[in-house]
Design a protein around this motif. Structure first.
Motif, PDB file in Angstrom:
ATOM      1  N   ALA A 116     -13.344  71.437  -8.032  1.00 25.88           N
ATOM      2  CA  ALA A 116     -11.902  71.348  -7.803  1.00 25.88           C
ATOM      3  C   ALA A 116     -11.188  72.581  -8.374  1.00 25.88           C
ATOM      4  CB  ALA A 116     -11.338  70.086  -8.437  1.00 25.88           C
ATOM      5  N   PRO A 117     -10.134  73.045  -7.702  1.00 26.49           N
ATOM      6  CA  PRO A 117      -9.403  74.245  -8.157  1.00 26.49           C
ATOM      7  C   PRO A 117      -8.386  73.931  -9.247  1.00 26.49           C
ATOM      8  CG  PRO A 117      -8.452  73.456  -6.114  1.00 26.49           C
ATOM      9  CD  PRO A 117      -9.619  72.545  -6.405  1.00 26.49           C
ATOM     10  N   ILE A 118      -8.872  73.494 -10.403  1.00 28.93           N
ATOM     11  CA  ILE A 118      -8.013  73.172 -11.540  1.00 28.93           C
ATOM     12  C   ILE A 118      -8.131  74.289 -12.570  1.00 28.93           C
ATOM     13  CG2 ILE A 118      -7.464  71.485 -13.319  1.00 28.93           C
ATOM     14  CD1 ILE A 118      -7.087  70.448 -10.459  1.00 28.93           C
ATOM     15  N   ALA A 119      -7.004  74.826 -12.986  1.00 33.43           N
ATOM     16  CA  ALA A 119      -7.024  75.938 -13.941  1.00 33.43           C
ATOM     17  C   ALA A 119      -7.471  75.473 -15.323  1.00 33.43           C
ATOM     18  CB  ALA A 119      -5.632  76.565 -14.021  1.00 33.43           C
ATOM     19  N   ASP A 120      -8.166  76.324 -16.019  1.00 35.44           N
ATOM     20  CA  ASP A 120      -8.582  76.036 -17.391  1.00 35.44           C
ATOM     21  C   ASP A 120      -7.360  75.781 -18.271  1.00 35.44           C
ATOM     22  OD1 ASP A 120     -11.076  76.564 -16.417  1.00 35.44           O
ATOM     23  OD2 ASP A 120     -11.455  78.328 -17.673  1.00 35.44           O
ATOM     24  N   ALA A 121      -7.485  74.822 -19.186  1.00 32.43           N
ATOM     25  CA  ALA A 121      -6.455  74.518 -20.189  1.00 32.43           C
ATOM     26  C   ALA A 121      -5.099  74.201 -19.561  1.00 32.43           C
ATOM     27  CB  ALA A 121      -6.321  75.673 -21.173  1.00 32.43           C
ATOM     28  N   SER A 122      -5.120  73.605 -18.353  1.00 33.52           N
ATOM     29  CA  SER A 122      -3.865  73.325 -17.645  1.00 33.52           C
ATOM     30  C   SER A 122      -3.393  71.879 -17.769  1.00 33.52           C
ATOM     31  CB  SER A 122      -4.025  73.658 -16.158  1.00 33.52           C
ATOM     32  OG  SER A 122      -5.014  72.824 -15.544  1.00 33.52           O
ATOM     33  N   GLN A 123      -4.246  71.000 -18.306  1.00 34.47           N
ATOM     34  CA  GLN A 123      -3.932  69.565 -18.326  1.00 34.47           C
ATOM     35  C   GLN A 123      -3.816  69.056 -19.756  1.00 34.47           C
ATOM     36  OE1 GLN A 123      -3.368  68.036 -15.304  1.00 34.47           O
ATOM     37  NE2 GLN A 123      -3.736  70.096 -14.514  1.00 34.47           N
ATOM     38  N   GLN A 124      -2.791  68.247 -19.988  1.00 36.15           N
ATOM     39  CA  GLN A 124      -2.651  67.655 -21.315  1.00 36.15           C
ATOM     40  C   GLN A 124      -3.518  66.403 -21.484  1.00 36.15           C
ATOM     41  OE1 GLN A 124       1.840  68.163 -20.962  1.00 36.15           O
ATOM     42  NE2 GLN A 124       1.572  68.214 -23.180  1.00 36.15           N
ATOM     43  N   ALA A 125      -3.828  65.747 -20.390  1.00 40.70           N
ATOM     44  CA  ALA A 125      -4.770  64.627 -20.434  1.00 40.70           C
ATOM     45  C   ALA A 125      -5.532  64.579 -19.120  1.00 40.70           C
ATOM     46  CB  ALA A 125      -4.049  63.303 -20.671  1.00 40.70           C
ATOM     47  N   VAL A 126      -6.836  64.372 -19.224  1.00 40.82           N
ATOM     48  CA  VAL A 126      -7.704  64.166 -18.064  1.00 40.82           C
ATOM     49  C   VAL A 126      -8.335  62.792 -18.208  1.00 40.82           C
ATOM     50  CG1 VAL A 126      -9.737  64.951 -16.808  1.00 40.82           C
ATOM     51  CG2 VAL A 126      -8.163  66.631 -17.787  1.00 40.82           C
ATOM     52  N   LEU A 127      -8.128  61.938 -17.223  1.00 45.13           N
ATOM     53  CA  LEU A 127      -8.624  60.559 -17.262  1.00 45.13           C
ATOM     54  C   LEU A 127      -9.897  60.448 -16.428  1.00 45.13           C
ATOM     55  CD1 LEU A 127      -5.486  60.401 -17.875  1.00 45.13           C
ATOM     56  CD2 LEU A 127      -5.585  58.082 -16.956  1.00 45.13           C
ATOM     57  N   ALA A 128     -10.870  59.736 -16.958  1.00 50.53           N
ATOM     58  CA  ALA A 128     -12.099  59.420 -16.222  1.00 50.53           C
ATOM     59  C   ALA A 128     -12.420  57.955 -16.495  1.00 50.53           C
ATOM     60  CB  ALA A 128     -13.246  60.322 -16.665  1.00 50.53           C
ATOM     61  N   VAL A 152      -8.766  70.794 -20.104  1.00 52.49           N
ATOM     62  CA  VAL A 152      -7.834  70.259 -21.101  1.00 52.49           C
ATOM     63  C   VAL A 152      -7.242  71.369 -21.954  1.00 52.49           C
ATOM     64  CG1 VAL A 152      -7.643  68.787 -23.144  1.00 52.49           C
ATOM     65  CG2 VAL A 152      -8.973  68.028 -21.193  1.00 52.49           C
ATOM     66  N   ALA A 153      -5.917  71.305 -22.139  1.00 53.81           N
ATOM     67  CA  ALA A 153      -5.237  72.248 -23.020  1.00 53.81           C
ATOM     68  C   ALA A 153      -5.497  71.881 -24.478  1.00 53.81           C
ATOM     69  CB  ALA A 153      -3.735  72.218 -22.732  1.00 53.81           C
ATOM     70  N   PRO A 154      -5.509  72.852 -25.380  1.00 49.58           N
ATOM     71  CA  PRO A 154      -5.633  72.532 -26.806  1.00 49.58           C
ATOM     72  C   PRO A 154      -4.553  71.547 -27.237  1.00 49.58           C
ATOM     73  CG  PRO A 154      -5.904  74.894 -26.449  1.00 49.58           C
ATOM     74  CD  PRO A 154      -5.468  74.316 -25.135  1.00 49.58           C
ATOM     75  N   GLY A 155      -4.968  70.553 -27.997  1.00 54.29           N
ATOM     76  CA  GLY A 155      -4.056  69.495 -28.416  1.00 54.29           C
ATOM     77  C   GLY A 155      -3.991  68.335 -27.456  1.00 54.29           C
ATOM     78  N   GLY A 156      -4.559  68.505 -26.254  1.00 51.97           N
ATOM     79  CA  GLY A 156      -4.665  67.411 -25.292  1.00 51.97           C
ATOM     80  C   GLY A 156      -6.016  66.740 -25.413  1.00 51.97           C
ATOM     81  N   GLY A 157      -6.394  65.983 -24.391  1.00 52.85           N
ATOM     82  CA  GLY A 157      -7.669  65.297 -24.497  1.00 52.85           C
ATOM     83  C   GLY A 157      -8.166  64.706 -23.196  1.00 52.85           C
ATOM     84  N   VAL A 158      -9.380  64.215 -23.248  1.00 55.79           N
ATOM     85  CA  VAL A 158     -10.000  63.486 -22.147  1.00 55.79           C
ATOM     86  C   VAL A 158      -9.974  62.008 -22.510  1.00 55.79           C
ATOM     87  CG1 VAL A 158     -12.101  63.149 -20.778  1.00 55.79           C
ATOM     88  CG2 VAL A 158     -11.496  65.447 -21.600  1.00 55.79           C
ATOM     89  N   LEU A 159      -9.453  61.182 -21.618  1.00 54.58           N
ATOM     90  CA  LEU A 159      -9.387  59.738 -21.839  1.00 54.58           C
ATOM     91  C   LEU A 159     -10.440  59.072 -20.972  1.00 54.58           C
ATOM     92  CD1 LEU A 159      -7.697  57.544 -23.372  1.00 54.58           C
ATOM     93  CD2 LEU A 159      -6.432  57.246 -21.227  1.00 54.58           C
ATOM     94  N   VAL A 160     -11.425  58.456 -21.630  1.00 52.15           N
ATOM     95  CA  VAL A 160     -12.556  57.853 -20.928  1.00 52.15           C
ATOM     96  C   VAL A 160     -12.519  56.346 -21.126  1.00 52.15           C
ATOM     97  CG1 VAL A 160     -15.079  57.750 -20.740  1.00 52.15           C
ATOM     98  CG2 VAL A 160     -13.956  59.929 -21.301  1.00 52.15           C
ATOM     99  N   TYR A 161     -12.610  55.625 -20.010  1.00 54.11           N
ATOM    100  CA  TYR A 161     -12.738  54.155 -20.051  1.00 54.11           C
ATOM    101  C   TYR A 161     -13.989  53.829 -19.272  1.00 54.11           C
ATOM    102  CZ  TYR A 161     -11.752  49.239 -18.832  1.00 54.11           C
ATOM    103  OH  TYR A 161     -11.821  47.872 -18.645  1.00 54.11           O
ATOM    104  N   ASP A 162     -14.981  53.216 -19.958  1.00 50.12           N
ATOM    105  CA  ASP A 162     -16.242  52.987 -19.253  1.00 50.12           C
ATOM    106  C   ASP A 162     -17.071  51.910 -19.943  1.00 50.12           C
ATOM    107  OD1 ASP A 162     -18.178  53.483 -17.227  1.00 50.12           O
ATOM    108  OD2 ASP A 162     -17.653  55.609 -17.299  1.00 50.12           O
TER     109      ASP A 162
END
Length: 235
Positions: A116-128, A152-162
């Motif tokens: 996917a064409p998502i820029a590095d460090a562009s998201q404050q939260a990425v959900l999976a 993920v941008a610094p200070g943001g995070g990945v939110l995982v529910y699994d």
């Protein structure tokens, strides 16, 4: 991008009975599904409030494996800005369903997330949400995690529910224990909690008993919500 694993994921979803899934996960027809969703939303809000986010307005948020858009709609209800919201979905029919229900400002991309064409460090939260458990190839799980972490941008995070337990009736998914999450996101600070009363148990309970049973029967919770935070400065 691992084409063989991507094709395998598509085949696993194709084997599922979509009509049965629709009833099983319907928030309207299934009180257990509704309770699980509400419990998860409360836990998400608590995690992000504790993280210092007083609201979601203007925050760049992305969901991988967005399906027909249900979680993205929940983010909008929590105050997310449509033009700052992105969904990525592998299956064309689900991506089309998401576009049909979401506001026009929400971006829905179709295809393999790792391409996917998502820029590095562009998201404050990425959900999976229940995505890692559908990736049975360990090497692809690692590649997938590295991709999400890069966005993920610094200070943001990945939110995982699994899942934290295997489903004996579904060989197409594999659990994601906390120890593996630590290995997948070695630089992250993890905040995690068990959620979701085992659906086969919850579906058999009267509606009014599902929430208290989920609180009391902690060992029977089958999922984990984990917020993997990227440090503000590299370690």
């Amino acid at each position: 991008m691992n084409t063989s694993e991507t094709q395998a994921v598509q085949a696993r979803y194709a084997r599922r009975d979509n009509s049965a899934d629709a009833q099983r996960y319907s928030l309207y027809a299934n009180a257990a599904a509704l309770q699980a969703q509400q419990e998860r939303l409360r836990a998400m809000a608590r995690l992000w409030c504790a993280h210092g986010w007083t609201d979601l307005s203007g925050r760049t948020l992305l969901e991988v494996g967005c399906g027909s858009g249900g979680n993205l709609l929940d983010l909008l209800r929590l105050g997310a800005t449509p033009t700052q919201l992105t969904g990525i979905e592998l299956l064309p029919e689900r991506a089309a369903a998401a576009r049909a229900v979401l506001p026009g400002g929400v971006t829905v991309l179709e295809g393999d997330a790792c391409a996917a064409p998502i820029a590095d460090a562009s998201q404050q939260a990425v959900l999976a949400f229940t995505v890692f458990s559908s990736l049975l190839d360990p090497a692809y799980r690692q590649q997938f995690a590295r991709t999400l972490w890069r966005w993920v941008a610094p200070g943001g995070g990945v939110l995982v529910y699994d899942f934290v337990v295997n489903n004996p009736h579904n060989p197409d998914v594999r659990k994601l224990p906390l120890s593996e999450l630590r290995a997948l996101f070695p630089c992250a600070r993890l905040q995690s909690r068990r959620l979701t009363l085992a659906p086969p148990v919850a579906r058999r309970l009267p509606t009014g008993l599902i929430a208290p049973a989920s609180l009391l029967l902690h060992p029977l919770r089958t999922h984990r919500l984990t917020w993997a935070v990227k440090p503000l400065t590299p370690p």
